[in-house]
Structure formats: structure tokens, C-alpha cells
Scaffold this motif. Structure first.
Motif, PDB file in Angstrom:
ATOM      1  N   ASP A  37       2.626  92.275  13.026  1.00 29.79           N
ATOM      2  CA  ASP A  37       4.109  91.932  13.222  1.00 29.79           C
ATOM      3  C   ASP A  37       4.459  91.690  14.638  1.00 29.79           C
ATOM      4  N   ALA A  38       3.679  92.688  15.559  1.00 27.23           N
ATOM      5  CA  ALA A  38       3.918  92.480  16.966  1.00 27.23           C
ATOM      6  C   ALA A  38       3.273  91.250  17.558  1.00 27.23           C
ATOM      7  N   VAL A  86       3.324  83.185  23.417  1.00 24.57           N
ATOM      8  CA  VAL A  86       2.202  83.936  24.263  1.00 24.57           C
ATOM      9  C   VAL A  86       1.046  83.592  23.353  1.00 24.57           C
ATOM     10  N   PHE A 105       2.553  88.525  15.962  1.00 23.50           N
ATOM     11  CA  PHE A 105       3.315  87.299  15.627  1.00 23.50           C
ATOM     12  C   PHE A 105       4.620  87.115  16.424  1.00 23.50           C
ATOM     13  N   TYR A 106       5.280  88.490  16.681  1.00 25.92           N
ATOM     14  CA  TYR A 106       6.321  88.244  17.441  1.00 25.92           C
ATOM     15  C   TYR A 106       6.101  87.917  18.795  1.00 25.92           C
ATOM     16  N   LEU A 107       5.130  88.060  19.246  1.00 22.31           N
ATOM     17  CA  LEU A 107       4.574  87.725  20.749  1.00 22.31           C
ATOM     18  C   LEU A 107       4.085  86.083  20.746  1.00 22.31           C
ATOM     19  N   ARG A 108       3.527  85.735  19.722  1.00 21.36           N
ATOM     20  CA  ARG A 108       3.025  84.308  19.571  1.00 21.36           C
ATOM     21  C   ARG A 108       4.315  83.391  19.383  1.00 21.36           C
ATOM     22  N   ALA A 109       5.416  83.996  18.502  1.00 17.70           N
ATOM     23  CA  ALA A 109       6.650  83.414  18.303  1.00 17.70           C
ATOM     24  C   ALA A 109       7.296  83.058  19.490  1.00 17.70           C
ATOM     25  N   ARG A 110       7.033  84.013  20.460  1.00 16.11           N
ATOM     26  CA  ARG A 110       7.814  83.516  21.947  1.00 16.11           C
ATOM     27  C   ARG A 110       6.662  82.790  22.672  1.00 16.11           C
TER      28      ARG A 110
END
Lengths: 428, 257
Positions: free
Chosen positions: A375-376, A385, A378-383
Motif C-alpha cells: 500500500d505504501a 515516484v 502504491f501510494y508513493l508511485r501514485a505520487r
């Protein structure tokens, strides 16, 4: 399964061809007594409970497994820090590359010199803490080190050292077999930071005996060198006086085999000990942290914080024990060991232990093994990164708790930066 | 009326769960023009959050049919980070806590990764700091919150404000707000809405997913869609949201059944 070398016949055969280095009477006696300790316990084998998760054969055997020399083409980790530098090349002191061994409030000698003198404070410490550390578990490879050590630094601090003493170990020979033994004596109220960096040799056996007197402070930050094929066995034996502070942190990247043992005894009230490590391993990397902390005085704190990131079949081991003796009331002991497995075939083997005889103590221990938090990620990639960078960020975040044990924020920032660079280069 | 360029275009999108034989989206059609604010309302389980996850590239879903484009670029064939760099932003319903990663480090890494992907120069530390401080102040985000690890120990309101701060820093073209009002009190919701409204511009579109009409009092939509059972079942103006608020979904669902 082939025969395991753990019986005394094998030990005798191994020791037969070895001769102890020359020295004056006290040194010869200390070395001979150490040989007796090796013979009594025998060199370790896979059948020893203490070596259940790490095969000691390449550390015990006569011949050294070849280790290709790795040229990192980067500045030494602590090169930016104002320091007194002492260089060892394949375990041999390099006078030309080292600074003058002069610093206010501090006496620095070489073990190879002091063992030639009749009178030196080192005679009361050399091999003493190591010998004490043979119970309740034999550590015969440390006794072996006391018997055959080639060199090391012998440091006594009476004041506050103006700058850290930095030991830089260079590895230049594919078959070097270094046996290094350091002695550190921190006198009442004195303070020293010891830095260590580098791979040292194809095979390193290192012992660090540290005696911290009342009110003394000893800080130790070590990076073990990125040579992929090197092997290292290190022991720290520390004795802590009243209101003294001992902090040791080790960062390990690569190395086919590393076992870092720490044997710490809090003998004076209100003493504080912290031992921590951050390790990153890939492939056939095997990394073992084995810690034994004894609380033998009241109102002491101890912390063990170990984090390992393991990928592609790498193995991590943690054996950590807190022993609280009957009179060590008000002990506060904390121990955490965690592994982040980046691939399913990596493994982490942990054996946390508490043995408590006092009735008014706080002791906690925890050990976890987990994968990266999807989840973390994906969160970073969705931003925005990228995957690799996002993974590196999470790896560094995981290691941060161990690196935070380093008090000096410039040093911890440098360690984090190096890890970041190594992670980046690693992925090509 | 002049037809603007299409910012988001979803055609006949069918999505199932990767690991089980369960169809979630069953032919979603949705076109959002540049500068417009669309809202999706719908009962629980209608597929609203799934739509936002599939558009942003979360794993665990399989697109079985249909397409989705952002500003003409095929979204479904690229990685989540590429979608973000292309200008897509999802404000998470449940922002993820990342212990050990400082909020500031996270923001700067994200901003510079996107700039790099778009061929722009990365912001220097000073430039970044200046910008983030100004934008954080607008959202009542104090310096302490920027120093803490990402979302760790943040209240519900702080997490949502942090999402809007990221949106403000990343300056996306297409913003999806997934139940940004959930868990917020009225004051927090107003603050978030104010942050969103400040970002409204001719070149930026919004898709606001919500259960309740009250968010739409503060972020006024141009178009409202009702989603049920994996499809858009009704589309109208802002009055549609009011109808839902008054009568619930049952009338509309009965009408389109």
C-alpha cells in the motif's frame, strides 16, 4: 552431510601449525591461556547450538577462501569527519597512511608494540574481558584471536577526546587473513568516539575489548565494507561501570559472511548500553548478529535494535539475549530485531531470549519478518515516484530506527546517504 | 456551447478482481472536459473507489474491456508513476501512513520525480521549501506536520489536508478525490474544499467521488453522475445531487432499473 569439525582432535590439528607472536612474558602468558580456552571449548562447528544458524567452517579452517578485492571508487565513509586516522592494510598497520598517534587526553599505542614491553596497562586488560565472555557460552574463535592476534590499537582515554579515532581497514589481497585485537580503556569521566570502516581482509577475525569506567562514554560507529566475498567475524566485549554509556552501531552492506557478536556486561548502577545494526544483503550474503547483554547492577538501561533488508536468497540471523541477574533491579531492557524480505527466497532466523532473575524489571523483545508494504509502495508511485526509488525510500525508512541509535546527526545523515547511493548503484 | 478538450475519457470500462471471478465495473462511460468538475455519487459497493484505483493503476484489478485516456494518452498501458507524471492525481480515501519517511522528503521526492519524468529541471532545496511553506500555510498545515513521517499520527482532517497539499505541490491536470469528505467535520471539510477550489482552473479537471451532497455545497460540480452496480446510471446537473440528498438512491435506482 559431511563431517563437522567441532571435536577437540580437529581443534588440536588446527592449532598444531600455529605459533604465537613473540612478546614479553605477560603477553605470552595471556596468549597461552587463550590457547587453553580454545582447546577446552574446541573450535565451533554446526552442532554447537550457538552456531545453529551460521556455518562457522570457513571462519575456523586453516585456509582462507579467496575473496576478490572490490574497488568502490568512492571516499571512505567517514572521510569528511575531523578525525585521527589509523590505517590497517590486510590487518597490518600502515604507518605512512596513518596520522600521528598523538591526541590530547588520549594515549594510543599499537598492540604489536605494547606486547613487547614489560610494563603497560594493557597487561591487565588484554584477553580479560574476552575470557570473562566465555561463560555461559564459549566463544572460542575470540579466544583464538587473543592467542594469535597480529596487531590492533591500544587506547586509553583520560579526558574528552577532541575528535574521533577512526580505524580504516583496507583489503588488497585475495587471501589475506587478518586477526586484529583492539583494547580500549575509557577512564572515569572520559569520552571517546571510535569509527571503523572497511573490509579489512579476505577473512577478518576481530576482537574489541572495551572497558568503560564510571561516568565514561564510549561511542562506536562501524561500517563493514562492501566487498562482496569477504568474511568477517567480530566480537565486542564491553564492561560498563557506574553511570557509564556504551553505544555501538554497525552498518553492513555485502560480504558473503558476517557474524558480529557483542558481549556487554553492565557492572555499575545507572549504566546505559545500546547496540544496533542495519544490514543490507543480496544473494549469498549471510549476516549474523549475536548479542549477549548481562545486567549485573541496578537501574541500568540496555537497547538492542537490529534491522536487516534481505533479497535474492540472502540470510539474516539474530540471536539476542538479555540476562538480568538477581540483584539487577529496575533494569530496563529493550530488544527489537526485524527483517524486511524483498524476495520470497530470502530468510531471517531470529532467536530472542530473556532470562530474568530480578523481580522489578521492564524487559521487552520483539522480532518481525515482513515484506515491503504494498500500500505504501502504491501510494508513493501514485505520487509519481518510480518503483525503484519508492522501494529504496521504504527500505531506508525501515532501517531508520536502527540508524537513529547513532547520536551524531552528521554521521547518521552520512550513513543514510551512503545507503541511498549503494541502493541506487546496486540496481544499476 | 464550446466543446473543450477532453481531459479524461473512459469508454465501456469493464474491470474484475484479479484473484477472483468478480466483475466490479461493468461498462463505465465518462468524459470530463478540461476545467470541469464532475461528481460521482452512488451507494456503497457501486464501484466508485474501484474506478479511482483502476485509473491510478493500483494492483489487484484486471481490465477486461474498454479504455481510459488522460489528455489523449492511454492510461491503462502505463505504470502508476507514469500516470502521475502525465498529470493524474488521486486523493486517497485512506491516505497511507509511511513510518520512517518524512513528509517533506516524500513531497520533494514526488515533485522532483514528476519534474524529471516531464523533462523539467528539479527544484532546488530552497525553491522547494519556499513553495511548500506557502502552500502549507494556505491549508493550515504547520511546519511540525511537514517534519513528521508521512501521515503517521495525523488526524483524519490532517491526512486529508495533506492530500490536498500534495495536489497543490504536484499541480496535476486531472484530480480524483475519493471520498475526501469521509471522516471530516464541517470545518475540516470547508478547509479542504477551499484548498480544492483554489486549484480550480481552466486547464485542470476534477472528479469528486462522494456519498453525500454536502461536499458538493462547497465544491460546486458542473456535472453529477450516479453510479450503481458498476456503471453510470444517470447524469445531470448539480440538482441531481440535491435529489439524492432528499430522496436517497432508491428512487433513482428504481427509475433506471
Amino acid at each position: 552431510m559431511r563431517a563437522l569439525k567441532s571435536n577437540s582432535d580437529d581443534t588440536d590439528a588446527r592449532l598444531q601449525d600455529l605459533t604465537i607472536p613473540p612478546g614479553t612474558a605477560w603477553a605470552i602468558t595471556a596468549r597461552e591461556q587463550a590457547i587453553n580456552r580454545v582447546r577446552a571449548a574446541g573450535l565451533p562447528g554446526r552442532r554447537d547450538e550457538y552456531w545453529k544458524y551460521t556455518n562457522p567452517s570457513t571462519l575456523c579452517q586453516g585456509g582462507v577462501e579467496k575473496a576478490a578485492v572490490f574497488n568502490p571508487q568512492e571516499a571512505a565513509v567517514f572521510s569528511e569527519i575531523d578525525q585521527l586516522k589509523i590505517v590497517f592494510v590486510d590487518g597490518v598497520f600502515d604507518k605512512a597512511a596513518s596520522d600521528d598517534l598523538e591526541l590530547e587526553g588520549i594515549e594510543i599505542d599499537l598492540l604489536s608494540d605494547v606486547t613487547q614491553r614489560d610494563i603497560h596497562w594493557a597487561k591487565n586488560l588484554y584477553g580479560v574481558l574476552e575470557a570473562d565472555g566465555q561463560v555461559p557460552v564459549a566463544r572460542s574463535l575470540a579466544a583464538y584471536n587473543t592467542a594469535y592476534s597480529q596487531d590492533g590499537v591500544v587506547i586509553r582515554i583520560t579526558g574528552k577526546a577532541a575528535k574521533p579515532v577512526s580505524l580504516l581497514y583496507l583489503h588488497t589481497s585475495e587471501t589475506s587473513d587478518a586477526i586484529i585485537h583492539h583494547l580500549i580503556k575509557v577512564e572515569d569521566g572520559a569520552e571517546l568516539t571510535l569509527l571503523e570502516d572497511g573490509p579489512a581482509a579476505a577473512r577478518l577475525n576481530m576482537v574489541l575489548e572495551v572497558d568503560v569506567a564510571d561516568n565514561g562514554i564510549f561511542r562506536h560507529i562501524r561500517t563493514q565494507g562492501r566487498d562482496h566475498e569477504r568474511r568477517a567475524l567480530t566480537h565486542i566485549f564491553a564492561r560498563l561501570g557506574t553511570e557509564s554509556v556504551f553505544k555501538s552501531f554497525t552498518m553492513t552492506v555485502n560480504g558473503v559472511l558476517t557474524r558480529n557478536e557483542a558481549v556487554i556486561t553492565l557492572t555499575g548502577d545507572n549504566a546505559t548500553a545500546s547496540i544496533a545494526g542495519a544490514a543490507i544483503g543480496d544473494g549469498d550474503f549471510h549476516h549474523d548478529d549475536t548479542v549477549f547483554i548481562t545486567h549485573d547492577a541496578q537501574n541500568c538501561n540496555s537497547r538492542q535494535v537490529f534491522k536487516k533488508v534481505l533479497s535474492n536468497g540472502a540470510t539474516g540471523v539474530f540471536q539476542g539475549k538479555i540476562l538480568v541477574k538477581k540483584d539487577a533491579q529496575k533494569t530496563d531492557g529493550y530488544q527489537i530485531s526485524q527483517a524486511l524480505l524483498l524476495h520470497d527466497n530470502a530468510q531471517f532466523l531470529a532467536k530472542p531470549e530473556l532470562e530474568i532473575y530480578a523481580d522489578d524489571v521492564i524487559c521487552s523483545h520483539g522480532s518481525t519478518t515482513g515484506a515491503i508494504d504494498e500500500d505504501a509502495l502504491f501510494y508513493l508511485r501514485a505520487r509519481g515516484v518510480p518503483l525503484d526509488e519508492a522501494q529504496d525510500l521504504l527500505v531506508l525508512a525501515f532501517l531508520a530506527e536502527a540508524i537513529d541509535e547513532v547520536d551524531d546527526k552528521d554521521i547518521s545523515a552520512e550513513l543514510t546517504l551512503r545507503l541511498q547511493q549503494w541502493l541506487q548503484r546496486h540496481r544499476g | 456551447m464550446q466543446i473543450g478538450k477532453q481531459m479524461l475519457e473512459i469508454k465501456n470500462l469493464h474491470v474484475k478482481l484479479e484473484d477472483e471471478d468478480k466483475q466490479i465495473l461493468k461498462g463505465v462511460d465518462l468524459t470530463i472536459e478540461a476545467g470541469k468538475v464532475h461528481a460521482i455519487m452512488g451507494p456503497n459497493g457501486s464501484g466508485k473507489s474501484t474506478l479511482s484505483y483502476v485509473l491510478s493503476g493500483k494492483g489487484g484489478y484486471e481490465v477486461t474491456q474498454g479504455s481510459a485516456h488522460i489528455d489523449g494518452l492511454d492510461l491503462l498501458s502505463i505504470d502508476p508513476e507514469e500516470r502521475a507524471a502525465a498529470g493524474l492525481f488521486l486523493a486517497f480515501q485512506y491516505p497511507v501512513e509511511i513510518p520512517g519517511v518524512g513528509n517533506m522528503t516524500f513531497l520533494r521526492t514526488a515533485v522532483n520525480a514528476q519534474r524529471k519524468a516531464r523533462g523539467q529541471a528539479e527544484l532546488t532545496g530552497a525553491e522547494f521549501l519556499k513553495e511548500v511553506r506557502a502552500k502549507a500555510a494556505d491549508l493550515n498545515i504547520d511546519a511540525e506536520m511537514l517534519k513528521r513521517p508521512v501521515n503517521v499520527g495525523f488526524s483524519g482532517g490532517e491526512k486529508k489536508r495533506n492530500e490536498i497539499l500534495q495536489m497543490a505541490m504536484l499541480e496535476p491536470k486531472m484530480c480524483i478525490l475519493d471520498e475526501t469528505d469521509s471522516g471530516l467535520d464541517v470545518d475540516a471539510m470547508k478547509l479542504v474544499a477551499k484548498g480544492v477550489n483554489a486549484l480550480r482552473s481552466a486547464g485542470r479537471s476534477f472528479l469528486v467521488i462522494t456519498h453525500y451532497q454536502r461536499l458538493l455545497d462547497h465544491i460546486k460540480p458542473d456535472v453529477v453522475h450516479i453510479m450503481a452496480n458498476g456503471r453510470m446510471v444517470k447524469t445531470g446537473g448539480p440538482e441531481l445531487a440535491l435529489e439524492v440528498e432528499t430522496n436517497g438512491y432508491s428512487d433513482i435506482l428504481a427509475e433506471v432499473a
